[in-house]
Design an enzyme around this catalytic site. Structure first.
Site, short mmCIF file in Angstrom:
data_model
loop_
_atom_site.label_atom_id
_atom_site.label_comp_id
_atom_site.label_asym_id
_atom_site.label_seq_id
_atom_site.Cartn_x
_atom_site.Cartn_y
_atom_site.Cartn_z
N HIS B 57 0.85 -1.18 0.00
CA HIS B 57 0.00 0.00 0.00
C HIS B 57 0.89 1.25 0.00
CE1 HIS B 57 -3.70 -2.22 1.91
NE2 HIS B 57 -3.30 -2.74 0.77
N GLU B 59 1.17 3.68 2.01
CA GLU B 59 1.82 3.96 3.29
C GLU B 59 3.10 3.15 3.45
OE1 GLU B 59 -1.32 3.28 2.73
OE2 GLU B 59 -2.70 4.17 4.17
N CYS B 87 -5.82 1.50 5.84
CA CYS B 87 -6.50 0.24 6.15
C CYS B 87 -6.03 -0.23 7.52
CB CYS B 87 -6.20 -0.81 5.09
SG CYS B 87 -4.58 -1.57 5.29
N CYS B 90 -2.26 -0.89 7.68
CA CYS B 90 -1.42 0.31 7.66
C CYS B 90 -1.57 1.10 8.95
CB CYS B 90 -1.78 1.18 6.45
SG CYS B 90 -1.29 0.43 4.88
#
Lengths: 343, 243
Positions: B57, B59, B87, B90
């Site tokens: 992701h 992040e 999410c 993360c």
């Protein structure tokens, strides 16, 4: 798929234990309901915790009972993509009187209103006679709410049938899940034994070392169900970053050698020594694994059994099954870890 | 306004997300900012489609950069600006790293870990000593517009690609934003002022209009620009050390 009584695997369906060895960590969906209120009377209404949380709005029409086969054929032919077609416990028909009955056509996601149904019929050049149903107050009733989930118990099923819409009890869905699953007990035991040994070895090395490396004795094994290939990973946070837990490292290792047609960790099952933290549990959801086996609880930080039941939170679009090793005759003990640490 | 800087950094994150969209990735992007100096020290774009790694992701891509550039000693002076709510994975990673503040655009109704599904940022089972502050709803509509543009396409790599032929691109209507899921009333007033309180109570966005110029722009230079800023931060750090 075998019938429950013919299954050679010994399964304790009440306590969800397979072969006295693997305890299923139940999906959160099934634990949000209490199973004990069997005396509940429908007329007195349902307990708060026995009410379904979410509903699906469905189109309802009134038809002549003689037309039933035609309509069922229509549903079979044109509505197979509708969510209702994947809910076989929901009955399609409810009798009003000898000649008339109510038919549950499809969800509003499939056809948003009766006009669209009309349009659909004329497009396909179909001639089906129906009426808009009326409720007790004689106003038209175009759709009704159907509980989104399967009823968690037989009693709740009959209550819901009365309150919402008729449905049939087809047995406890979790029994079916446990029954349908494959358990290669030798392989599962060997894999768990392997990570258990590795974990204890790491711990011993650490104890005997002159200078502590601060390595955590957490070990994870990713096993490809199709090829049998296994990838072992360990906790790396002492060498690199606080988020390099054994599961995160394993997911990266799997990805690094993914075959051309592989999709994430879809073909993998995961064996890990300690109950994983919120980050790792979610990373496994993102990676689409099917099953996880683990040994030791982390009561404060673990997010499968002790917090959240993250493997099965409803809105997440994917889930995996979780089992814990509970065989006391073959104890697989792994080292204790500081309870505040996320593993 | 107190959030002028937050908006400025979020605009950069939106531009980066648009860059992602233009290059075939999910339009979610983030910027990491060193709070004391207000300087950008890392950025990230979602890379799950290209890498086939489900955890890459935006992040995480940014965190990789922080470590690559040796800024990890600054983690607890860092704020994250991300176009979509982190999410659960993360949110947990960010908390475990000790990042101090998270600012995001739209909520993440399927995976969100800062209020939508779970509230990892202030829970008790993920290093509770590391709770971080969370500021939602900054440039929310812009983040949604980019996501909608992406989701009308199909994911050909999925085992069973879903047909999305009948999905229409909706640009003018936005769902209400349930502030109370993400922020207490007190924290809202503290950040946005009591003059905006009706927005909290009526689930409305901070700004009623969409900054179309921002979401429709072409930002092929954005990566270069961000790299330059990160370089200048590195120089700035070095100067500080040589004194």
């Amino acid at each position: 798929m075998v019938k429950k009584i013919n299954n050679p695997v010994k399964i304790d369906y009440v306590n969800c234990i397979v072969e006295d060895t693997l305890k299923q960590i139940k999906p959160s969906l099934l634990t949000t309901f209490s199973d004990s209120n069997s005396n509940d009377n429908c007329n007195n209404g349902l307990d708060e915790n026995q009410k379904p949380l979410n509903f699906i709005k469905c189109l309802l029409i009134q038809i002549k009972s003689t037309d039933t086969p035609k309509f069922l054929k229509f549903i079979k032919e044109y509505c197979s993509a509708d969510i209702l077609s994947r809910m076989p416990h929901i009955k399609r028909i409810k009798k009003i009187n000898k000649q008339d009955l109510l038919l549950l056509l499809c969800s509003l996601d499939f056809l948003p209103n009766i006009l669209e149904f009309e349009e659909f019929l004329s497009k396909k050049n179909l001639h089906l006679a129906y009426n808009k149903p009326r409720n007790d107050c004689n106003s038209t009733l175009e759709y009704i709410d159907i509980p989104e989930i399967y009823p968690p118990s037989k009693d709740i099923c009959s209550c819901w049938s009365e309150i919402y819409w008729p449905m049939t009890w087809r047995g406890n869905p979790n029994d079916q899940i446990l029954n349908d699953m494959e358990y290669n007990m030798t392989e599962i035991k060997n894999n768990l034994q392997l990570i258990c040994e590795k974990s204890n070895m790491k711990f011993k090395e650490e104890e005997e070392a002159k200078v502590s490396s601060k390595a955590l004795p957490v070990v994870t094994l990713f096993v490809n169900k199709k090829t049998g290939e296994a990838i072992l990973s360990t906790d790396e946070r002492h060498k690199s970053r606080p988020i390099d837990h054994s599961i995160m490292c394993g997911i990266r290792d799997v990805c690094a050698q993914l075959s051309e047609d592989g999709y994430l960790c879809l073909d993998y099952e995961v064996y890990t020594t300690h109950e994983p933290c919120s980050m790792c549990c979610m990373a496994l959801i993102h990676s689409r694994i099917s099953r996880l086996f683990y040994l030791k609880d982390m009561p404060k930080t673990g997010c499968l059994k002790n917090n959240y039941h993250m493997h099965s939170i409803k809105p997440l679009n994917s889930s995996y099954h979780v089992f814990q090793w509970v065989n006391e005759k073959i104890p697989l003990a792994v080292p204790n870890i500081d309870p505040d640490v996320c593993v | 306004m107190k959030i002028d800087y937050d908006i400025k950094f979020m605009e950069l994150a939106v531009k980066l997300a648009k860059y992602s969209l233009d290059h075939g990735e999910t339009p979610v992007a983030c910027i990491y900012v060193h709070i004391p100096s207000n300087k950008i020290i890392a950025y990230g774009m979602n890379d799950t489609n290209k890498s086939r790694l489900g955890i890459s992701h935006a992040e995480f891509m940014g965190i990789d950069q922080i470590y690559k550039n040796n800024f990890q000693h600054l983690l607890n002076e860092i704020a994250l600006y991300v176009t979509v709510e982190p999410c659960i994975m993360c949110a947990s990673a960010i908390k475990q790293l000790g990042i101090k503040k998270v600012v995001f655009g739209c909520g993440n109704e399927r995976f969100g870990g800062n209020g939508s599904i779970l509230s990892i940022h202030n829970d008790f089972c993920t290093l509770p000593t590391n709770n971080h502050s969370s500021l939602p709803g900054i440039l929310r509509k812009e983040a949604i517009v980019l996501l909608r543009q992406f989701y009308v396409r199909e994911n050909e790599r999925a085992p069973v690609p879903r047909s999305k032929n009948n999905r229409k691109l909706e640009l003018e209507e936005f769902p209400p934003f349930l502030w109370s899921k993400y922020l207490s009333k007190e924290d809202f007033v503290d950040t946005f002022g009591s003059e905006n309180l009706t927005k909290y109570e009526t689930d409305r966005d901070l700004f009623s209009s969409v900054n179309w110029k921002l979401v429709e722009g072409n930002y092929d230079n954005i990566v270069n620009e961000l790299e330059l800023q990160i370089n200048s931060f590195e120089q700035h750090k070095k100067r500080k050390f040589s004194l």
